[in-house]
Design an enzyme around this catalytic site. Structure first.
Site, PDB file in Angstrom:
ATOM      1  N   ASP A   1      69.704 -50.126 -65.335  1.00 28.63           N
ATOM      2  CA  ASP A   1      69.048 -48.753 -65.602  1.00 28.63           C
ATOM      3  C   ASP A   1      69.889 -47.710 -66.005  1.00 28.63           C
ATOM      4  O   ASP A   1      71.071 -47.746 -66.235  1.00 28.63           O
ATOM      5  CB  ASP A   1      68.290 -48.218 -64.256  1.00 28.63           C
TER       6      ASP A   1
ATOM      7  N   TYR B   1      76.441 -56.071 -56.451  1.00 28.28           N
ATOM      8  CA  TYR B   1      76.481 -54.686 -56.640  1.00 28.28           C
ATOM      9  C   TYR B   1      77.413 -53.861 -55.513  1.00 28.28           C
ATOM     10  O   TYR B   1      77.365 -54.266 -54.456  1.00 28.28           O
ATOM     11  CB  TYR B   1      75.113 -54.057 -56.665  1.00 28.28           C
TER      12      TYR B   1
END
EC number: 5.4.99.12
Length: 266
Positions: A55, A110
């Site tokens: 994103d 992540y």
């Protein structure tokens, strides 16, 4: 020949990874440079693919792209990095013709960086345990019609670094905003706003109001892992990248010190 490149980028400089008309995106910049250098001519013919469509605001140290090219000798880190801004090529691999960086991924890792606002790390770690394993993450994602909400989290590691708490999450695949909504839950657990029981309930039952995603700027796609794919590293190119990272580190650290002094003085 099909080539895969491991890439890093500063997500705060882009409107996300995926191409968008008239907006600066990671994918758009990469394709522009690859075309400019004659490495690819047509995106569809090159079968250009990415491992993760991060994103807007989300950075990466280990995202992966792949494409077909008749000029693999030009797809070198030192050449590409000369033409790219805020994107860095870190490795290169020759891959099978049917290689898809998203579907071939064995795992994704992540890292999220939280400022310690009085967070109880012990409570945060205990809350993280609830997310491990296979669950329906409908309450922790922005759902898309074509994607099933069940996902599996392999591990969540939490460690402190001064005033920063780093949360590392590993899984095979993630839903849209899933990582950032998990982070919100972990932070609220650490602040005593949510309990482990609340999180466990949200993993079992639908809720009327979902938790908001944590800010994207502190999230980094750290690594995408593959079986049998080894990325070659250009030592010269990596040294140049490290020098650029160091310069940015000095700049932001100095700015941080200035802001800290302002806060103390007021």
């Amino acid at each position: 020949m099909r080539i895969a490149l491991k890439i890093a980028y500063d997500g705060t400089k882009f409107y996300g990874f995926q191409r968008q008309p008239d907006l600066r995106t990671v994918e758009g910049e990469l394709i522009k440079v690859l075309k400019k250098l004659g490495i690819i001519e047509d995106v569809k013919e090159a079968n250009f693919k990415g491992a993760s469509r991060t994103d807007r605001g989300v950075s990466a140290l280990g995202n992966v792209i792949a494409f077909n090219t008749a000029k693999p000798e030009l797809a070198e880190a030192r050449i590409l990095n000369h033409h790219l801004r805020d994107i860095w090529i870190l490795g290169k691999a020759e891959v099978p013709e049917d290689f898809h960086p998203r579907f071939w991924a064995k795992n994704k890792i992540y890292r999220y960086y939280l400022f310690d606002e009085g967070i109880d790390v012990i409570k945060l770690k205990a809350c993280a345990e609830a997310f491990l394993g296979r669950h329906d993450f409908s309450n922790f994602a922005r759902l898309e019609e074509f994607r099933k909400p069940v996902r599996e989290i392999n591990r969540i590691d939490v460690f402190s670094r001064g005033r920063i708490i780093v949360v590392e999450i590993e899984g095979k695949s993630f839903l849209w905003e899933m990582t950032r909504r998990i982070i919100t839950a972990l932070k609220l657990c650490g602040l005593g706003v949510l309990s482990i029981g609340d999180v466990e309930l949200m993993l079992k039952e639908k809720v009327d109001k979902k938790l908001p995603p944590a800010p994207p700027e502190n999230l980094v796609l750290w690594e995408v892992g593959y079986e049998g794919i080894k990325f070659e590293v250009d030592a010269y190119a990596i040294e140049k990248v490290k020098r650029e990272f160091l310069e940015r580190f000095r700049k932001y650290l100095t700015k941080s010190a200035i802001l800290e002094d302002w806060l103390i003085s007021l």
